[in-house]
Design a protein around this motif. Structure first.
Motif, mmCIF file in Angstrom:
data_model
loop_
_atom_site.group_PDB
_atom_site.id
_atom_site.type_symbol
_atom_site.label_atom_id
_atom_site.label_comp_id
_atom_site.label_asym_id
_atom_site.label_seq_id
_atom_site.Cartn_x
_atom_site.Cartn_y
_atom_site.Cartn_z
ATOM 1 N N ASP A 132 0.809 -1.216 0.000
ATOM 2 C CA ASP A 132 0.000 0.000 0.000
ATOM 3 C C ASP A 132 0.843 1.267 0.000
ATOM 4 O O ASP A 132 0.327 2.356 -0.254
ATOM 5 C CB ASP A 132 -0.936 0.017 1.217
ATOM 6 C CG ASP A 132 -2.004 -1.065 1.141
ATOM 7 O OD1 ASP A 132 -2.282 -1.541 0.013
ATOM 8 O OD2 ASP A 132 -2.553 -1.425 2.196
ATOM 9 N N ASP A 133 2.138 1.126 0.301
ATOM 10 C CA ASP A 133 3.018 2.298 0.396
ATOM 11 C C ASP A 133 3.860 2.500 -0.852
ATOM 12 O O ASP A 133 4.674 3.413 -0.917
ATOM 13 C CB ASP A 133 3.938 2.135 1.616
ATOM 14 C CG ASP A 133 4.524 3.449 2.103
ATOM 15 O OD1 ASP A 133 3.839 4.486 1.981
ATOM 16 O OD2 ASP A 133 5.659 3.445 2.601
ATOM 17 N N LEU A 134 3.669 1.646 -1.869
ATOM 18 C CA LEU A 134 4.531 1.715 -3.045
ATOM 19 C C LEU A 134 4.404 3.042 -3.784
ATOM 20 O O LEU A 134 5.410 3.615 -4.224
ATOM 21 C CB LEU A 134 4.225 0.558 -3.996
ATOM 22 C CG LEU A 134 4.686 -0.831 -3.538
ATOM 23 C CD1 LEU A 134 4.337 -1.872 -4.586
ATOM 24 C CD2 LEU A 134 6.179 -0.844 -3.237
ATOM 25 N N ALA A 135 3.185 3.559 -3.940
ATOM 26 C CA ALA A 135 3.004 4.801 -4.688
ATOM 27 C C ALA A 135 3.772 5.940 -4.036
ATOM 28 O O ALA A 135 4.389 6.773 -4.731
ATOM 29 C CB ALA A 135 1.522 5.143 -4.810
ATOM 30 N N ASN A 136 3.774 6.000 -2.695
ATOM 31 C CA ASN A 136 4.525 7.047 -2.001
ATOM 32 C C ASN A 136 6.024 6.905 -2.243
ATOM 33 O O ASN A 136 6.731 7.900 -2.430
ATOM 34 C CB ASN A 136 4.240 6.993 -0.501
ATOM 35 C CG ASN A 136 2.826 7.402 -0.167
ATOM 36 O OD1 ASN A 136 2.213 8.202 -0.882
ATOM 37 N ND2 ASN A 136 2.287 6.868 0.916
ATOM 38 N N LEU A 137 6.510 5.658 -2.231
ATOM 39 C CA LEU A 137 7.938 5.438 -2.440
ATOM 40 C C LEU A 137 8.328 5.776 -3.878
ATOM 41 O O LEU A 137 9.380 6.369 -4.111
ATOM 42 C CB LEU A 137 8.307 3.992 -2.116
ATOM 43 C CG LEU A 137 9.799 3.639 -2.159
ATOM 44 C CD1 LEU A 137 10.603 4.584 -1.278
ATOM 45 C CD2 LEU A 137 10.028 2.207 -1.738
ATOM 46 N N TYR A 138 7.479 5.420 -4.849
ATOM 47 C CA TYR A 138 7.754 5.808 -6.233
ATOM 48 C C TYR A 138 7.895 7.329 -6.332
ATOM 49 O O TYR A 138 8.795 7.846 -6.995
ATOM 50 C CB TYR A 138 6.614 5.376 -7.163
ATOM 51 C CG TYR A 138 6.388 3.891 -7.299
ATOM 52 C CD1 TYR A 138 7.415 2.965 -7.124
ATOM 53 C CD2 TYR A 138 5.115 3.407 -7.608
ATOM 54 C CE1 TYR A 138 7.179 1.610 -7.253
ATOM 55 C CE2 TYR A 138 4.876 2.050 -7.754
ATOM 56 C CZ TYR A 138 5.902 1.154 -7.571
ATOM 57 O OH TYR A 138 5.672 -0.182 -7.703
ATOM 58 N N GLY A 139 6.965 8.044 -5.695
ATOM 59 C CA GLY A 139 6.996 9.494 -5.766
ATOM 60 C C GLY A 139 8.283 10.069 -5.197
ATOM 61 O O GLY A 139 8.854 11.007 -5.757
ATOM 62 N N HIS A 140 8.744 9.492 -4.081
ATOM 63 C CA HIS A 140 9.980 9.994 -3.484
ATOM 64 C C HIS A 140 11.189 9.679 -4.358
ATOM 65 O O HIS A 140 12.033 10.543 -4.610
ATOM 66 C CB HIS A 140 10.184 9.391 -2.095
ATOM 67 C CG HIS A 140 11.441 9.837 -1.428
ATOM 68 N ND1 HIS A 140 11.594 11.089 -0.873
ATOM 69 C CD2 HIS A 140 12.641 9.222 -1.259
ATOM 70 C CE1 HIS A 140 12.816 11.221 -0.383
ATOM 71 N NE2 HIS A 140 13.465 10.089 -0.599
ATOM 72 N N LEU A 141 11.278 8.437 -4.828
ATOM 73 C CA LEU A 141 12.443 8.032 -5.612
ATOM 74 C C LEU A 141 12.523 8.787 -6.936
ATOM 75 O O LEU A 141 13.582 9.280 -7.321
ATOM 76 C CB LEU A 141 12.400 6.527 -5.881
ATOM 77 C CG LEU A 141 12.664 5.609 -4.680
ATOM 78 C CD1 LEU A 141 12.406 4.160 -5.065
ATOM 79 C CD2 LEU A 141 14.078 5.772 -4.165
#
Length: 201
Positions: A132-141
């Motif tokens: 569920d946290d993948l979209a946030n991590l994509y945005g940061h990276l």
């Protein structure tokens, strides 16, 4: 040389099979590791867009069964890939697939296909709250980290690996399972824009 063998470009430094760490840094509280991956072949199977841990584990098990049936060697733990660039493509265009790196004379079977997974430099970071946290991590990276390091996404294909517990046991399907994300990246050759004040001088 058999038809399934690959001749990747020589690595810049020695590394173990699969992913090998090069260096680690902390950015905005997020541990980011530079790692090199070898080019490999893999069995892949499509996943539903609504990604869940049970569906992922079922796909991994199915790929392992195909590998056993075809007498293939599994060369590292299973992964899953995102075909697309989350920084450019809207979520409804994202497509995930289960990925099992293998060695041997693999052949397609049903909806299981054989693909080449490119090696090279990757940036690795972990989403501790799971899928569920993948979209946030994509945005940061992709939105902060790569531009900040003067790096860029070189291929619209991002790898992931779910983590097991310390004793190797599975968590319950309802529990969050940390996911490590591997983004293929290189130093950008594009010039960095100068601030307006500097450009006028």
């Amino acid at each position: 040389m058999s038809s399934d063998e690959i001749t990747p470009k020589p690595p810049r430094r020695a590394r173990a099979r699969g992913a090998g760490a090069a260096s680690t840094a902390t950015t905005d509280g997020l541990d980011v590791e530079e790692t090199w991956r070898q080019t490999c072949r893999a069995l892949v199977a499509p996943l539903e867009r609504a990604l869940t841990l049970p569906a992922l584990r079922a796909a991994e098990a199915r790929l392992a069964e195909v590998a056993a049936r075809q007498g293939l060697a599994i060369v590292e733990e299973p992964l899953f890939g995102l075909k697309g660039d989350p920084g450019e493509d809207p979520p409804h265009r994202w497509a995930y697939e289960a990925v099992l790196p293998i060695r041997g004379a693999a052949r397609p079977e049903g909806d299981v296909t054989v693909a080449r997974v490119e090696g090279g430099m990757y940036l690795a970071a972990t989403a501790p709250r799971g899928l569920d946290d993948l979209a946030n991590l994509y945005g940061h990276l992709l939105g902060s980290l790569l531009p900040g390091r003067k790096q860029r996404l070189v291929r619209p294909y991002i790898l992931h690996r779910t983590q097991r517990t310390a004793d190797g046991q599975e968590r319950a399907p309802t529990e969050a399972v940390a996911v490590t994300v591997y983004v293929p990246a290189v130093l950008s050759m594009e010039p960095v824009p100068m601030p307006a004040d500097d450009a006028e001088t």
